[in-house]
Motif scaffolding. Sequence first.
Motif, mmCIF file in Angstrom:
data_model
loop_
_atom_site.group_PDB
_atom_site.id
_atom_site.type_symbol
_atom_site.label_atom_id
_atom_site.label_comp_id
_atom_site.label_asym_id
_atom_site.label_seq_id
_atom_site.Cartn_x
_atom_site.Cartn_y
_atom_site.Cartn_z
ATOM 1 N N TRP A 64 -7.279 -10.697 -3.924
ATOM 2 C CA TRP A 64 -7.453 -11.100 -2.707
ATOM 3 C C TRP A 64 -5.921 -11.153 -2.029
ATOM 4 O O TRP A 64 -5.863 -11.897 -0.899
ATOM 5 C CB TRP A 64 -8.451 -12.196 -2.390
ATOM 6 N N GLU A 65 -4.903 -10.599 -2.636
ATOM 7 C CA GLU A 65 -3.758 -10.489 -2.031
ATOM 8 C C GLU A 65 -3.252 -9.339 -1.818
ATOM 9 O O GLU A 65 -3.862 -8.164 -2.415
ATOM 10 C CB GLU A 65 -2.823 -11.415 -3.121
ATOM 11 N N MET A 66 -2.313 -9.096 -0.924
ATOM 12 C CA MET A 66 -1.980 -7.613 -0.649
ATOM 13 C C MET A 66 -0.621 -7.556 0.058
ATOM 14 O O MET A 66 -0.042 -8.662 0.265
ATOM 15 C CB MET A 66 -3.002 -7.250 0.533
ATOM 16 N N ILE A 67 0.085 -6.480 -0.003
ATOM 17 C CA ILE A 67 1.082 -6.069 0.717
ATOM 18 C C ILE A 67 0.973 -4.975 1.812
ATOM 19 O O ILE A 67 0.122 -3.897 1.259
ATOM 20 C CB ILE A 67 2.441 -5.639 -0.268
ATOM 21 N N SER A 68 1.748 -5.033 2.923
ATOM 22 C CA SER A 68 1.642 -3.934 3.884
ATOM 23 C C SER A 68 3.042 -3.261 3.682
ATOM 24 O O SER A 68 3.992 -4.127 4.308
ATOM 25 C CB SER A 68 1.152 -4.353 5.208
#
Length: 176
Positions: A123-127
């Motif tokens: 539930w973590e991300m990078i754009s």
Amino acid sequence: MAIARHPRPPELVGVPLEQIMERYVARFADRVPDWNAFSDANIEGYRRAQHRFVGAGASGKHDDSKVVPAGNFTLSIMLVPPGQGNAPHTHEVEEVFFVLQGRCVVFIEDEDGRRVSKELQPWEMISCPPGVIHGYVNETDEPVYLQVVLGRGRPETAGFVDQALFENRDAHLTRK
């Protein structure tokens, strides 16, 4: 009576709801993992499988009848085994890596090779912005599932930093 505040795209005008539902629903159980979706995927350290959901992508190496048509983005689920990842690359549009299961190290680099990394959990991300060198690696003993979104319905092929991988892209696109 319901009022649609925005018109349907021309290709869906007059199409029955049942046909729209059938064409625009994709189930994971129906996806076939593609272990050869990318020109670097047959190299140790970069092995991963793509489960394509939305958008045909640049490779054209999959059955478009099983992929939800894309307007302005693609969406895939990547299975990344332990010790694997992808080669540093860029895109002409943003790319998002969203961790669904497991832990994954994401990175960005500059043209001098300086790398900044961060571990992401579920539930973590990078754009990753366009033109910024980026990638990921699974440094754990468990598989990782990532949701990957690219900001174009048919993006250009990845711009690999490694010149040999970059030159191999065109040959990969012609292989089935």
